[in-house]
Write a protein that holds these residues in place. Structure first.
Motif, PDB file in Angstrom:
ATOM      1  N   UNK A 286       6.109  16.138 -10.064  1.00  0.00           N
ATOM      2  CA  UNK A 286       5.362  16.447  -8.839  1.00  0.00           C
ATOM      3  C   UNK A 286       5.875  17.725  -8.183  1.00  0.00           C
ATOM      4  N   UNK A 287       7.202  17.849  -8.113  1.00  0.00           N
ATOM      5  CA  UNK A 287       7.818  18.970  -7.401  1.00  0.00           C
ATOM      6  C   UNK A 287       7.954  20.210  -8.279  1.00  0.00           C
ATOM      7  N   UNK A 288       7.676  20.049  -9.593  1.00  0.00           N
ATOM      8  CA  UNK A 288       7.920  21.139 -10.535  1.00  0.00           C
ATOM      9  C   UNK A 288       6.895  21.059 -11.681  1.00  0.00           C
ATOM     10  N   UNK A 289       5.631  21.418 -11.402  1.00  0.00           N
ATOM     11  CA  UNK A 289       4.570  21.269 -12.409  1.00  0.00           C
ATOM     12  C   UNK A 289       4.863  22.073 -13.674  1.00  0.00           C
ATOM     13  N   UNK A 290       4.655  21.451 -14.841  1.00  0.00           N
ATOM     14  CA  UNK A 290       4.797  22.162 -16.116  1.00  0.00           C
ATOM     15  C   UNK A 290       3.654  21.739 -17.041  1.00  0.00           C
ATOM     16  N   UNK A 291       3.961  21.532 -18.340  1.00  0.00           N
ATOM     17  CA  UNK A 291       2.861  21.270 -19.293  1.00  0.00           C
ATOM     18  C   UNK A 291       2.597  19.802 -19.587  1.00  0.00           C
ATOM     19  N   UNK A 292       3.594  18.905 -19.375  1.00  0.00           N
ATOM     20  CA  UNK A 292       3.293  17.478 -19.558  1.00  0.00           C
ATOM     21  C   UNK A 292       4.109  16.607 -18.604  1.00  0.00           C
ATOM     22  N   UNK A 293       3.623  15.393 -18.380  1.00  0.00           N
ATOM     23  CA  UNK A 293       4.339  14.401 -17.567  1.00  0.00           C
ATOM     24  C   UNK A 293       4.317  13.046 -18.275  1.00  0.00           C
ATOM     25  N   UNK A 294       5.300  12.200 -17.927  1.00  0.00           N
ATOM     26  CA  UNK A 294       5.511  10.926 -18.616  1.00  0.00           C
ATOM     27  C   UNK A 294       5.676   9.803 -17.601  1.00  0.00           C
ATOM     28  N   UNK A 295       5.150   8.608 -17.923  1.00  0.00           N
ATOM     29  CA  UNK A 295       5.461   7.426 -17.120  1.00  0.00           C
ATOM     30  C   UNK A 295       5.524   6.202 -18.016  1.00  0.00           C
ATOM     31  N   UNK A 296       6.440   5.285 -17.679  1.00  0.00           N
ATOM     32  CA  UNK A 296       6.554   4.028 -18.436  1.00  0.00           C
ATOM     33  C   UNK A 296       5.366   3.125 -18.117  1.00  0.00           C
TER      34      UNK A 296
ATOM     35  N   UNK B 135       0.806  -1.239   0.000  1.00  0.00           N
ATOM     36  CA  UNK B 135       0.000   0.000   0.000  1.00  0.00           C
ATOM     37  C   UNK B 135       0.838   1.288   0.000  1.00  0.00           C
ATOM     38  N   UNK B 136       1.731   1.435  -1.013  1.00  0.00           N
ATOM     39  CA  UNK B 136       2.550   2.654  -1.100  1.00  0.00           C
ATOM     40  C   UNK B 136       2.450   3.255  -2.494  1.00  0.00           C
ATOM     41  N   UNK B 137       1.359   3.960  -2.781  1.00  0.00           N
ATOM     42  CA  UNK B 137       1.165   4.507  -4.127  1.00  0.00           C
ATOM     43  C   UNK B 137       2.142   5.630  -4.456  1.00  0.00           C
ATOM     44  N   UNK B 138       2.661   5.624  -5.695  1.00  0.00           N
ATOM     45  CA  UNK B 138       3.568   6.680  -6.176  1.00  0.00           C
ATOM     46  C   UNK B 138       3.305   6.915  -7.664  1.00  0.00           C
ATOM     47  N   UNK B 139       3.920   7.950  -8.217  1.00  0.00           N
ATOM     48  CA  UNK B 139       3.824   8.146  -9.661  1.00  0.00           C
ATOM     49  C   UNK B 139       3.782   9.598 -10.073  1.00  0.00           C
ATOM     50  N   UNK B 140       4.047   9.817 -11.361  1.00  0.00           N
ATOM     51  CA  UNK B 140       4.106  11.192 -11.887  1.00  0.00           C
ATOM     52  C   UNK B 140       2.840  11.604 -12.636  1.00  0.00           C
ATOM     53  N   UNK B 141       1.968  10.631 -12.970  1.00  0.00           N
ATOM     54  CA  UNK B 141       0.781  10.977 -13.777  1.00  0.00           C
ATOM     55  C   UNK B 141      -0.345  11.465 -12.858  1.00  0.00           C
ATOM     56  N   UNK B 142      -0.093  12.561 -12.180  1.00  0.00           N
ATOM     57  CA  UNK B 142      -1.083  13.116 -11.248  1.00  0.00           C
ATOM     58  C   UNK B 142      -1.382  14.563 -11.632  1.00  0.00           C
ATOM     59  N   UNK B 143      -2.614  14.977 -11.355  1.00  0.00           N
ATOM     60  CA  UNK B 143      -3.050  16.316 -11.773  1.00  0.00           C
ATOM     61  C   UNK B 143      -2.153  17.406 -11.179  1.00  0.00           C
ATOM     62  N   UNK B 144      -1.638  17.173  -9.961  1.00  0.00           N
ATOM     63  CA  UNK B 144      -0.811  18.193  -9.310  1.00  0.00           C
ATOM     64  C   UNK B 144       0.528  18.427 -10.006  1.00  0.00           C
ATOM     65  N   UNK B 145       0.929  17.523 -10.908  1.00  0.00           N
ATOM     66  CA  UNK B 145       2.217  17.690 -11.596  1.00  0.00           C
ATOM     67  C   UNK B 145       2.084  18.552 -12.857  1.00  0.00           C
ATOM     68  N   UNK B 146       0.869  19.069 -13.103  1.00  0.00           N
ATOM     69  CA  UNK B 146       0.658  19.913 -14.284  1.00  0.00           C
ATOM     70  C   UNK B 146       0.181  21.301 -13.879  1.00  0.00           C
ATOM     71  N   UNK B 147       0.559  22.302 -14.662  1.00  0.00           N
ATOM     72  CA  UNK B 147       0.053  23.659 -14.467  1.00  0.00           C
ATOM     73  C   UNK B 147      -1.403  23.700 -14.931  1.00  0.00           C
ATOM     74  N   UNK B 148      -2.203  24.622 -14.410  1.00  0.00           N
ATOM     75  CA  UNK B 148      -3.579  24.735 -14.888  1.00  0.00           C
ATOM     76  C   UNK B 148      -3.611  24.980 -16.401  1.00  0.00           C
ATOM     77  N   UNK B 149      -4.701  24.580 -17.043  1.00  0.00           N
ATOM     78  CA  UNK B 149      -4.834  24.763 -18.485  1.00  0.00           C
ATOM     79  C   UNK B 149      -6.269  24.553 -18.898  1.00  0.00           C
ATOM     80  N   UNK B 150      -6.489  24.496 -20.208  1.00  0.00           N
ATOM     81  CA  UNK B 150      -7.842  24.385 -20.745  1.00  0.00           C
ATOM     82  C   UNK B 150      -8.159  22.937 -21.144  1.00  0.00           C
ATOM     83  N   UNK B 151      -7.201  22.310 -21.831  1.00  0.00           N
ATOM     84  CA  UNK B 151      -7.408  20.946 -22.325  1.00  0.00           C
ATOM     85  C   UNK B 151      -6.337  20.013 -21.769  1.00  0.00           C
ATOM     86  N   UNK B 152      -6.767  18.782 -21.415  1.00  0.00           N
ATOM     87  CA  UNK B 152      -5.821  17.780 -20.930  1.00  0.00           C
ATOM     88  C   UNK B 152      -5.844  16.570 -21.865  1.00  0.00           C
ATOM     89  N   UNK B 153      -4.678  16.236 -22.425  1.00  0.00           N
ATOM     90  CA  UNK B 153      -4.550  15.100 -23.346  1.00  0.00           C
ATOM     91  C   UNK B 153      -3.976  13.900 -22.617  1.00  0.00           C
TER      92      UNK B 153
END
Ligand code: FAD
Length: 276
Positions: free
Chosen positions: A259-269, A106-124
């Motif tokens: 997570x620590x530096x939100x920008x426009x996109x994030x990646x995970x394998x 029970x130790x969830x982690x990952x980069x594909x989280x809403x908090x890792x992105x800056x606010x915007x209009x459309x999310x792909x």
């Protein structure tokens, strides 16, 4: 065969971090999804992954990373899995039945989280194969639609039947009366779906990178090309896919965040190893 009711009557859990399987659906020869009980203490952000597994013959756990495919409000946890014929874990995991137990750390982690992105209009959401899993979670999280006006799910598989799990999930969401009530009748227009195949004929074809660089996906959906001001993206696929899509997004001026530096996109394998 054990039923869920039988499992509930079992006096004690036999594995460390054991959870009980409540449902299994086989989608193709190589894809299945399953649901398990959720530890009462498990909190996670939609899009994160955990380690799950089974006990090996030597009594040691065989653990692998798995994206949680269910949203964080769900009572149970859902996973969407490949079946690798000789895979240490999935050669066995593909045979689980309701009532069986799996190990879930029970130790969830990952980069594909809403908090890792800056606010915007459309999310792909850009995925191949089981890379859809984190987006199955995020698409079912109302927070996603609170933050973005439109969400676009691009999913590419070799064959049309490999798209079925994602297709049904999107259709169910579009027809969900609760979401209709929450967001109004135009909710269907806020969740756009762009499924393509690469090896079998289907209404939409081609690689995600090609459909973006040619502008076809923007034309088909009636959207402007990606723009760093308005568009945000999350990528989940093979290593090669991730590298290629990242280059395309950077071509549109988007920058990779964390997570620590939100920008426009994030990646995970979606998995370790080559794959397509
Ligand atoms: P392994 O020895 O782990 O893999 C054998 C080979 O199979 C790999 O070298 C690779 O080429 C191929 N392979 C492995 N996984 C996949 C896959 N998903 N799609 C296509 N080819 C693959 N797998 C899922 O099925 N669902 C998930 O939600 C998921 N989330 C992951 C999240 C992260 C962050 C990472 C790193 C991996 C994730 N994986 C997921 C892959 C998973 O961890 C295992 O690799 C997979 O379950 C196979 O395990 P195995 O022991 O049977 O074979």
């Amino acid at each position: 065969d054990l039923t869920v009711a039988d499992a509930a009557e079992k006096p004690a859990k036999t594995l460390p971090d054991a959870q009980t399987v409540t449902a299994v659906t086989h989608w193709t020869d190589t894809l299945f999804s399953f649901r398990v009980t959720r530890p009462a203490s498990l909190r996670f952000r939609s899009g994160e992954f955990v380690m799950i597994g089974l006990l090996g013959d030597n009594g040691k756990p065989i653990l692998r990373a798995y994206s949680i495919a269910s949203p964080n409000w769900d009572d149970e946890l859902e996973f969407y899995s490949i079946k690798v014929p000789d895979g240490p874990l999935t050669s066995r995991l593909q045979h689980i039945q309701p009532g069986d137990q799996i190990i879930l750390r029970p130790k969830p982690v990952g980069t594909l989280v809403l908090d890792a992105l800056l606010p915007g209009k459309r999310l792909w959401f850009l995925a191949t194969g089981t890379g859809l899993a984190p987006f199955a979670s995020l698409m079912r999280d109302p927070e996603t639609f609170e933050r973005y006006e439109q969400v676009i799910m691009m999913h590419t598989c070799r064959t049309a039947d490999e798209l079925t799990y994602g297709r049904e999930l999107v259709e169910n969401l579009k027809n969900d009366p609760l979401l209709g009530e929450l967001y109004g009748e135009d909710f269907a227009k806020r969740l756009l779906y762009y499924p393509t195949t690469t090896r079998e004929d289907s209404p939409l074809m081609g690689r995600i990178t090609d459909n973006m660089t040619s502008g076809k996906v923007f034309q088909d959906l009636g959207l402007p090309p990606m723009d760093a001001e308005t568009d945000r993206a999350m990528i989940c696929g093979s290593l090669a896919f991730n590298v290629d899509v990242k280059a395309v997004l950077e071509g549109f001026g988007l920058r990779e965040g964390a997570n620590s530096d939100p920008k426009e996109f994030v990646v995970e394998k979606a998995f370790v190893g080559e794959g397509v």
